[in-house]
Write a protein that holds these residues in place. Structure first.
Motif, PDB file in Angstrom:
ATOM      1  N   GLU A 133     -40.009 -29.961  -3.324  1.00  0.00           N
ATOM      2  CA  GLU A 133     -40.997 -29.415  -2.402  1.00  0.00           C
ATOM      3  C   GLU A 133     -41.854 -30.516  -1.778  1.00  0.00           C
ATOM      4  N   MET A 134     -42.208 -31.509  -2.578  1.00  0.00           N
ATOM      5  CA  MET A 134     -43.058 -32.575  -2.057  1.00  0.00           C
ATOM      6  C   MET A 134     -42.307 -33.477  -1.084  1.00  0.00           C
ATOM      7  N   MET A 135     -40.999 -33.662  -1.291  1.00  0.00           N
ATOM      8  CA  MET A 135     -40.208 -34.514  -0.401  1.00  0.00           C
ATOM      9  C   MET A 135     -39.626 -33.743   0.777  1.00  0.00           C
ATOM     10  N   GLY A 136     -39.713 -32.419   0.741  1.00  0.00           N
ATOM     11  CA  GLY A 136     -39.159 -31.614   1.816  1.00  0.00           C
ATOM     12  C   GLY A 136     -37.673 -31.364   1.685  1.00  0.00           C
ATOM     13  N   VAL A 137     -37.177 -31.327   0.447  1.00  0.00           N
ATOM     14  CA  VAL A 137     -35.751 -31.169   0.178  1.00  0.00           C
ATOM     15  C   VAL A 137     -35.427 -29.692  -0.068  1.00  0.00           C
ATOM     16  N   ASP A 138     -34.316 -29.222   0.502  1.00  0.00           N
ATOM     17  CA  ASP A 138     -33.900 -27.824   0.347  1.00  0.00           C
ATOM     18  C   ASP A 138     -32.881 -27.630  -0.766  1.00  0.00           C
ATOM     19  N   TYR A 139     -31.958 -28.562  -0.898  1.00  0.00           N
ATOM     20  CA  TYR A 139     -31.009 -28.573  -2.011  1.00  0.00           C
ATOM     21  C   TYR A 139     -31.071 -29.949  -2.663  1.00  0.00           C
ATOM     22  N   GLN A 140     -30.922 -29.974  -3.973  1.00  0.00           N
ATOM     23  CA  GLN A 140     -30.865 -31.264  -4.659  1.00  0.00           C
ATOM     24  C   GLN A 140     -29.741 -31.247  -5.689  1.00  0.00           C
ATOM     25  N   ILE A 141     -28.880 -32.261  -5.599  1.00  0.00           N
ATOM     26  CA  ILE A 141     -27.813 -32.436  -6.589  1.00  0.00           C
ATOM     27  C   ILE A 141     -28.353 -33.357  -7.672  1.00  0.00           C
ATOM     28  N   VAL A 142     -28.448 -32.831  -8.887  1.00  0.00           N
ATOM     29  CA  VAL A 142     -29.146 -33.511  -9.973  1.00  0.00           C
ATOM     30  C   VAL A 142     -28.142 -34.072 -10.971  1.00  0.00           C
ATOM     31  N   PHE A 143     -28.370 -35.326 -11.354  1.00  0.00           N
ATOM     32  CA  PHE A 143     -27.548 -36.007 -12.348  1.00  0.00           C
ATOM     33  C   PHE A 143     -28.387 -36.342 -13.586  1.00  0.00           C
ATOM     34  N   PRO A 144     -27.742 -36.505 -14.728  1.00  0.00           N
ATOM     35  CA  PRO A 144     -28.465 -37.003 -15.906  1.00  0.00           C
ATOM     36  C   PRO A 144     -28.797 -38.473 -15.729  1.00  0.00           C
ATOM     37  N   THR A 145     -29.547 -39.031 -16.671  1.00  0.00           N
ATOM     38  CA  THR A 145     -29.921 -40.441 -16.576  1.00  0.00           C
ATOM     39  C   THR A 145     -29.421 -41.258 -17.764  1.00  0.00           C
ATOM     40  N   PRO A 146     -29.933 -41.065 -18.988  1.00  0.00           N
ATOM     41  CA  PRO A 146     -29.373 -41.851 -20.108  1.00  0.00           C
ATOM     42  C   PRO A 146     -27.866 -41.665 -20.285  1.00  0.00           C
ATOM     43  N   MET A 147     -27.363 -40.498 -19.948  1.00  0.00           N
ATOM     44  CA  MET A 147     -25.931 -40.246 -20.097  1.00  0.00           C
ATOM     45  C   MET A 147     -25.075 -41.128 -19.194  1.00  0.00           C
ATOM     46  N   LEU A 148     -25.661 -41.728 -18.164  1.00  0.00           N
ATOM     47  CA  LEU A 148     -24.878 -42.563 -17.258  1.00  0.00           C
ATOM     48  C   LEU A 148     -24.331 -43.805 -17.956  1.00  0.00           C
ATOM     49  N   ALA A 149     -24.867 -44.127 -19.133  1.00  0.00           N
ATOM     50  CA  ALA A 149     -24.356 -45.272 -19.890  1.00  0.00           C
ATOM     51  C   ALA A 149     -23.248 -44.880 -20.859  1.00  0.00           C
ATOM     52  N   LEU A 150     -22.880 -43.605 -20.894  1.00  0.00           N
ATOM     53  CA  LEU A 150     -21.884 -43.135 -21.867  1.00  0.00           C
ATOM     54  C   LEU A 150     -20.501 -43.736 -21.658  1.00  0.00           C
ATOM     55  N   GLY A 151     -20.216 -44.227 -20.462  1.00  0.00           N
ATOM     56  CA  GLY A 151     -18.911 -44.822 -20.221  1.00  0.00           C
ATOM     57  C   GLY A 151     -18.628 -46.022 -21.104  1.00  0.00           C
ATOM     58  N   MET A 152     -19.681 -46.662 -21.615  1.00  0.00           N
ATOM     59  CA  MET A 152     -19.529 -47.823 -22.483  1.00  0.00           C
ATOM     60  C   MET A 152     -19.681 -47.467 -23.958  1.00  0.00           C
ATOM     61  N   HIS A 153     -19.751 -46.173 -24.256  1.00  0.00           N
ATOM     62  CA  HIS A 153     -19.919 -45.760 -25.650  1.00  0.00           C
ATOM     63  C   HIS A 153     -18.673 -46.105 -26.452  1.00  0.00           C
ATOM     64  N   PRO A 154     -18.827 -46.676 -27.653  1.00  0.00           N
ATOM     65  CA  PRO A 154     -17.655 -47.074 -28.443  1.00  0.00           C
ATOM     66  C   PRO A 154     -16.883 -45.906 -29.047  1.00  0.00           C
ATOM     67  N   MET A 155     -17.445 -44.693 -28.981  1.00  0.00           N
ATOM     68  CA  MET A 155     -16.798 -43.526 -29.591  1.00  0.00           C
ATOM     69  C   MET A 155     -16.485 -42.500 -28.502  1.00  0.00           C
ATOM     70  N   PRO A 156     -15.239 -42.455 -28.012  1.00  0.00           N
ATOM     71  CA  PRO A 156     -14.892 -41.516 -26.942  1.00  0.00           C
ATOM     72  C   PRO A 156     -15.153 -40.062 -27.294  1.00  0.00           C
ATOM     73  N   ASP A 157     -15.031 -39.699 -28.563  1.00  0.00           N
ATOM     74  CA  ASP A 157     -15.262 -38.304 -28.939  1.00  0.00           C
ATOM     75  C   ASP A 157     -16.720 -37.899 -28.745  1.00  0.00           C
ATOM     76  N   VAL A 158     -17.631 -38.871 -28.857  1.00  0.00           N
ATOM     77  CA  VAL A 158     -19.043 -38.584 -28.603  1.00  0.00           C
ATOM     78  C   VAL A 158     -19.254 -38.340 -27.113  1.00  0.00           C
ATOM     79  N   GLU A 159     -18.617 -39.147 -26.275  1.00  0.00           N
ATOM     80  CA  GLU A 159     -18.737 -38.939 -24.833  1.00  0.00           C
ATOM     81  C   GLU A 159     -18.245 -37.555 -24.449  1.00  0.00           C
ATOM     82  N   VAL A 160     -17.129 -37.126 -25.013  1.00  0.00           N
ATOM     83  CA  VAL A 160     -16.581 -35.806 -24.706  1.00  0.00           C
ATOM     84  C   VAL A 160     -17.531 -34.707 -25.173  1.00  0.00           C
ATOM     85  N   ALA A 161     -18.036 -34.830 -26.394  1.00  0.00           N
ATOM     86  CA  ALA A 161     -18.913 -33.800 -26.960  1.00  0.00           C
ATOM     87  C   ALA A 161     -20.194 -33.654 -26.152  1.00  0.00           C
ATOM     88  N   VAL A 162     -20.804 -34.791 -25.791  1.00  0.00           N
ATOM     89  CA  VAL A 162     -22.052 -34.755 -25.034  1.00  0.00           C
ATOM     90  C   VAL A 162     -21.797 -34.201 -23.625  1.00  0.00           C
TER      91      VAL A 162
END
Length: 428
Positions: A133-162
């Motif tokens: 509302e403050m920026m004047g946006v009508d639609y917003q596509i929202v992404f997570p933030t800490p999860m963006l580092a999951l690609g480097m996680h040493p445990m692929p099963d954790v990435e899938v679960a999260v």
């Protein structure tokens, strides 16, 4: 969501303008100048789609923990305390080195945990809507933030679960309740079959307008194991995005001693690698209806890629037999988000970049809010070399077509336009 009058009180009352840090925080006050800027430019008359914004999913980690399907991981999350309380870190997410929060100089980082919603309101949705509302946006596509580092996680099963837990949480608890909030779901790219399952299960879930791969990872995008995934997304008719990121742990990045350096290169290098593999290995020919978006890499890297790949291809076209046209021609069929807009002193360079990528039809406005290098809609609106129609396309029209969104402006904008009409009539 707080009503319009409440928002106006926060914005317009002088005594409310100073943030009482330590007692409360309000996104509407943090973005007060953005609101004034949108009013000055009359952006209420523009339909605006923000294609890349963020929330901090760890602030709702207790809820997301409930969606973890693996009882062992669920127990780990709860036993650490994060599964019981919402906070800023999660025991399941890989740590990211750097000072993306710029050492606390922006109060919206350390104090956003103090922001509150009203009784019965979903806090995540409320905070996102306040920013919109403050920026004047009508639609917003929202992404997570800490999860963006999951690609480097040493445990692929954790990435899938999260990834699966987050998909269920955001579609059921956020997007289903607020139609103006959309998402491109995170894909656990280290496990191709798990990605296919997410596409099949959540492709028609509320608010899902596409799927997203975080760019920091080392498995090549042209690997044969991903072909079924690309076909599934193509058949759904939604886009696939590659969201840029960085890691100081990369061997090349380890040579740099400043976060400025890692940020400058990291957010472009990985997407450059993925784009090169995508084009040279003929994926645009194999999946001609699959729309691809390159997110949060800025624009300055694109003229380099156009010239470099075309030059190499012309000299060694036998190594890319699947291509039927120049690499740059495939690039001009792709989509790009605008942030961060590299505002160089020589505006002609930016204008030429827009021309080279067919920005009028292929560029998508993005804010990257609430991150420190965010761009407001005025970043596009104030470009003198763009026609009014081009501005409308980039700020919202291109995204409406790409994501098949309804051209509906927000209720707040409708109220502001109606109020202006009444005021104008009274003045007459």
């Amino acid at each position: 969501m707080a009503d319009t009058e409440t928002m106006r009180d926060v914005v317009d009352q002088p005594e409310a303008r100073a943030l009482r840090l330590g007692t409360h925080f309000d996104t509407r006050e943090a973005l007060r100048n953005a609101h004034l800027q949108a009013e000055e430019r009359d952006l209420a008359r523009m339909l605006i789609v923000d294609v890349d914004a963020h929330h901090y999913e760890t602030e709702s980690w207790a809820e997301i923990t409930d969606y973890l399907e693996d009882p062992v991981l669920q127990h780990l999350s709860r036993s650490s305390g994060m599964g019981k309380l919402n906070g800023s870190q999660s025991p399941l997410l890989a740590p990211q080195i750097g000072n993306q929060d710029i050492a606390g100089r922006l109060p919206r980082y350390p104090y956003r945990g103090l922001e509150q919603a009203g009784p019965g309101e979903r806090r995540d949705a409320v905070i996102v809507k306040r920013a919109m509302e403050m920026m004047g946006v009508d639609y917003q596509i929202v992404f997570p933030t800490p999860m963006l580092a999951l690609g480097m996680h040493p445990m692929p099963d954790v990435e899938v679960a999260v990834a699966r837990a987050y998909a269920r949480w955001i579609t059921e608890r956020i997007c289903a309740q607020e139609p103006s909030i959309k998402t491109m779901l995170y894909l656990p790219f280290n496990e191709p079959e798990a990605c296919v399952r997410i596409v099949e299960e959540f492709g028609d879930a509320p608010g899902v307008v596409g799927f997203m791969v975080t760019a920091v990872r080392y498995k090549p995008v042209h690997h044969n194991s991903y072909m079924r995934l690309y076909r599934a997304i193509e058949e759904l008719g939604v886009p696939l995005g590659f969201h840029a990121g960085y890691t100081w742990a990369d061997r090349g990045m380890e040579q740099m001693n400043k976060f400025l350096s890692v940020h400058a290169l990291g957010f472009t290098v990985f997407n450059m690698i993925h784009m090169t593999n995508w084009i040279i290995n003929g994926l645009p020919e194999r999946f001609p209806k699959l729309k691809v978006i390159w997110i949060e890499s800025g624009l300055a890297w694109l003229p380099f890629m156009i010239q470099r790949l075309d030059n190499e291809y012309m000299m060694r076209s036998s190594e890319a037999p699947a291509l039927k046209k120049l690499p740059s021609d495939y690039m001009r069929d792709m989509y790009f988000t605008s942030q961060p807009m590299e505002m160089v002193d020589n505006r002609k360079a930016l204008e030429l970049t827009f021309e080279m990528i067919k920005a009028e039809s292929q560029l998508l406005y993005s804010s990257d809010y609430p991150h420190w290098d965010m761009d407001l809609p005025s970043t596009i609106n104030d470009l003198s070399f763009l026609s009014t129609e081009a501005k409308r396309n980039i700020l919202g029209g291109n995204a409406l077509k790409l994501f098949n969104l309804e051209p509906v402006i927000s209720e707040t904008k409708k109220q502001r336009l109606a109020a202006r009409s009444v005021a104008a009539t009274a003045a007459e």
